[in-house]
Scaffold this motif. Structure first.
Motif, mmCIF file in Angstrom:
data_model
loop_
_atom_site.group_PDB
_atom_site.id
_atom_site.type_symbol
_atom_site.label_atom_id
_atom_site.label_comp_id
_atom_site.label_asym_id
_atom_site.label_seq_id
_atom_site.Cartn_x
_atom_site.Cartn_y
_atom_site.Cartn_z
ATOM 1 N N UNK A 25 0.847 -1.186 0.000
ATOM 2 C CA UNK A 25 0.000 0.000 0.000
ATOM 3 C C UNK A 25 0.884 1.238 0.000
ATOM 4 N N UNK A 26 0.419 2.241 -0.742
ATOM 5 C CA UNK A 26 1.137 3.517 -0.776
ATOM 6 C C UNK A 26 0.150 4.611 -0.446
ATOM 7 N N UNK A 55 -2.454 -6.009 10.046
ATOM 8 C CA UNK A 55 -1.781 -4.730 10.208
ATOM 9 C C UNK A 55 -0.570 -4.740 9.290
ATOM 10 N N UNK A 56 -0.488 -3.800 8.372
ATOM 11 C CA UNK A 56 0.617 -3.751 7.415
ATOM 12 C C UNK A 56 1.833 -3.102 8.068
ATOM 13 N N UNK A 57 3.022 -3.579 7.696
ATOM 14 C CA UNK A 57 4.254 -3.013 8.238
ATOM 15 C C UNK A 57 4.794 -1.935 7.292
ATOM 16 N N UNK A 58 5.487 -0.961 7.847
ATOM 17 C CA UNK A 58 6.073 0.098 7.024
ATOM 18 C C UNK A 58 7.194 -0.480 6.177
ATOM 19 N N UNK A 59 7.142 -0.194 4.883
ATOM 20 C CA UNK A 59 8.155 -0.682 3.948
ATOM 21 C C UNK A 59 8.064 0.163 2.683
ATOM 22 N N UNK A 60 9.201 0.490 2.101
ATOM 23 C CA UNK A 60 9.184 1.262 0.860
ATOM 24 C C UNK A 60 8.505 0.479 -0.261
ATOM 25 N N UNK A 66 10.302 2.278 -11.285
ATOM 26 C CA UNK A 66 11.518 2.328 -10.480
ATOM 27 C C UNK A 66 11.526 3.392 -9.397
ATOM 28 N N UNK A 67 10.465 4.190 -9.278
ATOM 29 C CA UNK A 67 10.408 5.195 -8.214
ATOM 30 C C UNK A 67 10.126 4.502 -6.885
ATOM 31 N N UNK A 68 10.729 5.034 -5.827
ATOM 32 C CA UNK A 68 10.558 4.464 -4.492
ATOM 33 C C UNK A 68 9.800 5.454 -3.624
ATOM 34 N N UNK A 69 8.753 4.949 -2.974
ATOM 35 C CA UNK A 69 7.921 5.765 -2.099
ATOM 36 C C UNK A 69 7.780 5.063 -0.751
ATOM 37 N N UNK A 70 7.574 5.837 0.320
ATOM 38 C CA UNK A 70 7.283 5.193 1.598
ATOM 39 C C UNK A 70 5.929 4.492 1.505
ATOM 40 N N UNK A 71 5.816 3.329 2.123
ATOM 41 C CA UNK A 71 4.557 2.599 2.046
ATOM 42 C C UNK A 71 4.457 1.527 3.111
ATOM 43 N N UNK A 72 3.605 0.538 2.836
ATOM 44 C CA UNK A 72 3.304 -0.528 3.777
ATOM 45 C C UNK A 72 3.227 -1.848 3.022
ATOM 46 N N UNK A 73 3.392 -2.965 3.739
ATOM 47 C CA UNK A 73 3.408 -4.261 3.079
ATOM 48 C C UNK A 73 2.883 -5.351 4.008
ATOM 49 N N UNK A 74 2.293 -6.390 3.402
ATOM 50 C CA UNK A 74 1.893 -7.583 4.133
ATOM 51 C C UNK A 74 1.909 -8.752 3.156
ATOM 52 N N UNK A 75 2.276 -9.938 3.636
ATOM 53 C CA UNK A 75 2.248 -11.159 2.823
ATOM 54 C C UNK A 75 1.023 -11.972 3.225
ATOM 55 N N UNK A 76 0.443 -12.663 2.236
ATOM 56 C CA UNK A 76 -0.733 -13.487 2.497
ATOM 57 C C UNK A 76 -0.636 -14.770 1.686
ATOM 58 N N UNK A 77 -0.950 -15.894 2.324
ATOM 59 C CA UNK A 77 -0.996 -17.192 1.661
ATOM 60 C C UNK A 77 -2.406 -17.754 1.819
ATOM 61 N N UNK A 78 -3.172 -17.854 0.723
ATOM 62 C CA UNK A 78 -4.533 -18.373 0.839
ATOM 63 C C UNK A 78 -4.542 -19.851 1.215
ATOM 64 N N UNK A 79 -5.532 -20.216 2.016
ATOM 65 C CA UNK A 79 -5.660 -21.600 2.453
ATOM 66 C C UNK A 79 -6.866 -22.293 1.827
ATOM 67 N N UNK A 80 -7.667 -21.540 1.035
ATOM 68 C CA UNK A 80 -8.867 -22.092 0.408
ATOM 69 C C UNK A 80 -8.914 -21.651 -1.053
#
Length: 89
Positions: A25-26, A55-60, A66-80
């Motif tokens: 997310x940005x 809750x997303x963690x802060x990550x560029x 190729x532009x870098x912005x401050x943002x947020x990130x989360x990983x998800x693995x579907x189980x269904x």
């Protein structure tokens, strides 16, 4: 009060059961800064209509250009199998 826009992107359009997807997310404002106390939640709705908040963690965030912005990130693995949707707020 500054106007902000929240964009949510995934690192893949399709994935298979057991694959992990990275959601980023940005939060954009005029000067591309993130307030220290802000948090972003990503809610995933599963095919069985269950909603799972993360809750997303802060990550560029790096754009396709190729532009870098401050943002947020989360990983998800579907189980269904089935359609999952994600919303950030």
């Amino acid at each position: 009060m500054a106007t902000s826009r929240l964009d949510l992107v995934a690192d893949a359009e399709r994935l298979f059961l057991g694959d992990t997807i990275e959601l980023r997310a940005r939060l954009s404002d005029r000067d591309n800064t993130i307030q220290k106390n802000i948090s972003i939640t990503c809610e995933i709705q599963c095919p069985d209509k269950r909603s799972i908040p993360f809750l997303m963690t802060k990550q560029n965030v790096t754009t396709s250009t190729g532009k870098i912005y401050p943002g947020f990130s989360v990983s998800f693995t579907p189980e269904h199998h089935g359609l999952h949707t994600a919303v950030a707020f």
